[in-house]
Scaffold this motif. Sequence first.
Motif, mmCIF file in Angstrom:
data_model
loop_
_atom_site.group_PDB
_atom_site.id
_atom_site.type_symbol
_atom_site.label_atom_id
_atom_site.label_comp_id
_atom_site.label_asym_id
_atom_site.label_seq_id
_atom_site.Cartn_x
_atom_site.Cartn_y
_atom_site.Cartn_z
ATOM 1 N N ALA A 39 0.859 -1.186 0.000
ATOM 2 C CA ALA A 39 0.000 0.000 0.000
ATOM 3 C C ALA A 39 0.894 1.235 0.000
ATOM 4 O O ALA A 39 1.930 1.264 0.669
ATOM 5 C CB ALA A 39 -0.891 -0.006 1.231
ATOM 6 N N LEU A 40 0.493 2.234 -0.754
ATOM 7 C CA LEU A 40 1.315 3.441 -0.874
ATOM 8 C C LEU A 40 1.022 4.338 0.336
ATOM 9 O O LEU A 40 -0.100 4.818 0.486
ATOM 10 C CB LEU A 40 0.957 4.186 -2.161
ATOM 11 C CG LEU A 40 0.947 3.325 -3.443
ATOM 12 C CD1 LEU A 40 0.507 4.164 -4.645
ATOM 13 C CD2 LEU A 40 2.316 2.714 -3.705
ATOM 14 N N PRO A 41 1.989 4.524 1.215
ATOM 15 C CA PRO A 41 1.708 5.283 2.437
ATOM 16 C C PRO A 41 1.375 6.741 2.133
ATOM 17 O O PRO A 41 1.977 7.344 1.249
ATOM 18 C CB PRO A 41 3.016 5.198 3.223
ATOM 19 C CG PRO A 41 4.056 4.798 2.243
ATOM 20 C CD PRO A 41 3.389 4.053 1.153
ATOM 21 N N TYR A 42 0.406 7.300 2.852
ATOM 22 C CA TYR A 42 0.104 8.724 2.743
ATOM 23 C C TYR A 42 1.356 9.494 3.101
ATOM 24 O O TYR A 42 2.085 9.129 4.014
ATOM 25 C CB TYR A 42 -1.013 9.121 3.716
ATOM 26 C CG TYR A 42 -2.371 8.733 3.264
ATOM 27 C CD1 TYR A 42 -2.829 9.079 1.990
ATOM 28 C CD2 TYR A 42 -3.227 8.021 4.102
ATOM 29 C CE1 TYR A 42 -4.106 8.720 1.574
ATOM 30 C CE2 TYR A 42 -4.506 7.660 3.691
ATOM 31 C CZ TYR A 42 -4.931 8.013 2.414
ATOM 32 O OH TYR A 42 -6.169 7.667 2.003
ATOM 33 N N ASP B 219 1.745 8.161 -1.437
ATOM 34 C CA ASP B 219 0.415 8.524 -1.919
ATOM 35 C C ASP B 219 0.254 10.013 -1.564
ATOM 36 O O ASP B 219 0.159 10.356 -0.395
ATOM 37 C CB ASP B 219 -0.603 7.656 -1.160
ATOM 38 C CG ASP B 219 -2.027 7.902 -1.592
ATOM 39 O OD1 ASP B 219 -2.251 8.697 -2.522
ATOM 40 O OD2 ASP B 219 -2.935 7.271 -1.005
ATOM 41 N N TRP C 118 -8.790 8.017 -3.630
ATOM 42 C CA TRP C 118 -8.853 6.557 -3.660
ATOM 43 C C TRP C 118 -9.115 6.016 -5.074
ATOM 44 O O TRP C 118 -9.011 4.824 -5.313
ATOM 45 C CB TRP C 118 -9.879 6.002 -2.673
ATOM 46 C CG TRP C 118 -9.223 5.608 -1.379
ATOM 47 C CD1 TRP C 118 -9.432 6.151 -0.153
ATOM 48 C CD2 TRP C 118 -8.242 4.576 -1.195
ATOM 49 N NE1 TRP C 118 -8.637 5.537 0.776
ATOM 50 C CE2 TRP C 118 -7.897 4.572 0.179
ATOM 51 C CE3 TRP C 118 -7.595 3.668 -2.051
ATOM 52 C CZ2 TRP C 118 -6.968 3.689 0.719
ATOM 53 C CZ3 TRP C 118 -6.662 2.793 -1.508
ATOM 54 C CH2 TRP C 118 -6.362 2.806 -0.143
ATOM 55 N N PRO D 146 -4.543 3.670 -6.201
ATOM 56 C CA PRO D 146 -4.091 2.359 -6.684
ATOM 57 C C PRO D 146 -3.501 2.419 -8.101
ATOM 58 O O PRO D 146 -2.651 1.606 -8.449
ATOM 59 C CB PRO D 146 -5.361 1.502 -6.687
ATOM 60 C CG PRO D 146 -6.340 2.246 -5.849
ATOM 61 C CD PRO D 146 -5.989 3.690 -5.932
ATOM 62 N N TYR E 80 0.278 2.393 -8.383
ATOM 63 C CA TYR E 80 1.121 1.201 -8.577
ATOM 64 C C TYR E 80 1.581 1.127 -10.034
ATOM 65 O O TYR E 80 2.727 0.796 -10.339
ATOM 66 C CB TYR E 80 0.356 -0.079 -8.254
ATOM 67 C CG TYR E 80 -0.156 -0.181 -6.830
ATOM 68 C CD1 TYR E 80 0.688 -0.016 -5.752
ATOM 69 C CD2 TYR E 80 -1.500 -0.464 -6.575
ATOM 70 C CE1 TYR E 80 0.216 -0.133 -4.454
ATOM 71 C CE2 TYR E 80 -1.983 -0.589 -5.283
ATOM 72 C CZ TYR E 80 -1.113 -0.417 -4.222
ATOM 73 O OH TYR E 80 -1.586 -0.537 -2.949
ATOM 74 N N ASN F 12 -7.546 -1.103 4.073
ATOM 75 C CA ASN F 12 -7.404 -0.815 2.639
ATOM 76 C C ASN F 12 -8.023 -1.871 1.730
ATOM 77 O O ASN F 12 -8.005 -1.727 0.506
ATOM 78 C CB ASN F 12 -5.920 -0.705 2.283
ATOM 79 C CG ASN F 12 -5.323 0.622 2.697
ATOM 80 O OD1 ASN F 12 -6.063 1.572 2.932
ATOM 81 N ND2 ASN F 12 -4.027 0.695 2.817
ATOM 82 N N HIS G 29 -8.853 -2.417 -2.817
ATOM 83 C CA HIS G 29 -8.034 -3.280 -3.669
ATOM 84 C C HIS G 29 -8.786 -4.485 -4.223
ATOM 85 O O HIS G 29 -8.368 -5.081 -5.198
ATOM 86 C CB HIS G 29 -6.807 -3.770 -2.900
ATOM 87 C CG HIS G 29 -5.811 -2.679 -2.638
ATOM 88 N ND1 HIS G 29 -5.960 -1.767 -1.625
ATOM 89 C CD2 HIS G 29 -4.666 -2.339 -3.282
ATOM 90 C CE1 HIS G 29 -4.935 -0.910 -1.644
ATOM 91 N NE2 HIS G 29 -4.141 -1.246 -2.646
#
Length: 607
Positions: free
Chosen positions: A21-24, A62, A270, A274, A277, A308, A312
């Motif tokens: 997951a792309l961290p904030y 993110d 959101w 994703p 990626y 999350n 996904h």
Amino acid sequence: MASPPPKLPIPGRRNILITSALPYVNNVPHLGNIIGCVLSADVFARYCRLRGYNAIYICGTDEYGTATETKALEEKCSPKEICDKYHVIHDEVYKWFDIKFDKFGRTSAPEQTEVCQAIFHKLMENKWLTENTMQQLYCDTCERFLADRLVEGKCPTEGCNYEAARGDQCENCSKLLNPTELIDPKCKVCKNAPRIRDTDHLFLELPLLSDKLVNYINNTSVAGMWSQNAIQATNAWLKEGLKQRCITRDLKWGVPVPHEKYKDKVFYVWFDAPIGYISITASYTPDWEKWWKDPDNVELFQFMGKDNVPFHTVMFPSTLLGTGENWTMMKTISVTEYLNYEAGKFSKSHGIGVFGNDAKVTNIPSEVWRYYLLMNRPEVSDTLFTWADLQAKLNSELLNNLGNFINRVLSFVAKPAGAGYDSIIPDAPNAESHTLTNALAEKTNKWVEQYLEAMEKVKLKQGLKSAMAISSDGNAYLQESQFWRLYKEDPAACAVVMKTSVGVVYLLACLLEPFMPSFSREVLRQLNMSPDEDLSFCDDKGETAKAKRPWDFVSAGHKIGKPVPLFKELKDEEVEAFRIKFAGSQAERISKAQADAEAKKVAEKLK
Ligand code: MET
């Protein structure tokens, strides 16, 4: 050092695309975030590389959305400045934790706009997007619609009526809110009262995509062995019935919507996150489609925390399915529950717990943190971080079990002739006829098999436990063999025990590399081997490990390096000091540190 050329899928090989997951970007990650995504994915990526699979690990920050805009307001700078600042902090924290990405990118890169807009055009073309009017609060002074978190007012809940409830949730009674429900709402920026205004938005028609989606979920959750928590969270969403989802927002900081009517809006974070990626892979290689548009030859593994999951398993797959293109869709999802801190919860917004940058200043090496977090990985239920537990695991498992085994073996080999082997691995013909050694080989093989099975299923904790069991068996073997007596009484048997044990040391360096890479580098250094050339214990079918017996791993005549202890004991007083140091919130700790510094200055002056 020039970075190696980007890897591309290779026909006939297992090509594995791994993401976390792309961290904030608006905060410093805490230990719970680290185990939840980047560290778990790193272990799996390292395992894949070790097995000889063709794997890449893609991650990044993110960066768009309200969270960043709000932080920018708080820190009185632009969203771009926030992203630049915190991207570097994340990058440094992950480097310190030895996380080896093939690419650690950013969603604010130009590739994100390109890929995101291309996907949007396809969805538009295929008529999966519809328009709807919504009512939202508009601030005439700031001349903009206000994101939920940019509105504050009185909580409408009876009995609560908290004065500073946020537009999305009341912090006092936790009730989820709509900003239009707030009593006496105020714009957080200028404090003026906003008014309700109509605004049009674009919605992804999930209900119309539901057949395709349910079909994907049913097939893949079985084939990809989705964890139970992932299936549960997905089913909960499906059970509620799929609804249209708004994919646009009235914000400035985001990917612009390429549509005349909506050109002043951006995509909902959101929707675009994703896609990050894909766009980060595009900034890794211009041939990114070879990874992302080849579902028959690429396996996509995604790691994340449980909050999350639906994005996904429902939102992102629907977006991809809606394009009608042949995307590589997620095969396996690995989900963690929460890691709690001492008596409460880790909290980024409240600064509670141990943060990535705190771990560094404890002087506890990153491999110890990694080991602890992975042994405590919240795979099926929440787990708890406590300083006492960290101390117990370091002192009894790493120091007394693993470190002790390796140091005992290597120190004995390093002793001068007459007491040891002058650092040269002795020859040991007929090792298989030594009963105790044979029994150890059998046990070791069994653990290696269990390790491989667990790791293939992304059961990382089980994999780690199997590897550590080899070390415990190694210790018992040393003890039972009484090698210190054999040295004089039966030198041939002693040589067998030592050569076998050195082989086990090597095997441990390999099996534990995904978990503790810096530990493995150090063990290989002590073995006088190179991490780049010597770190492979089996081919991509796992054959060598099974075919080789422990005494075969390191050749007779090889000269080892200088053994030194691998781990340092963590003392009671240190643990107590950490507990006190990390009590309360980060902000309180900072103001306490400032107060201490002030007090010191005054004391200096008074001297
Ligand atoms: N930024 C999100 C989080 O930290 C994850 C996005 S994954 C595409 O929860």
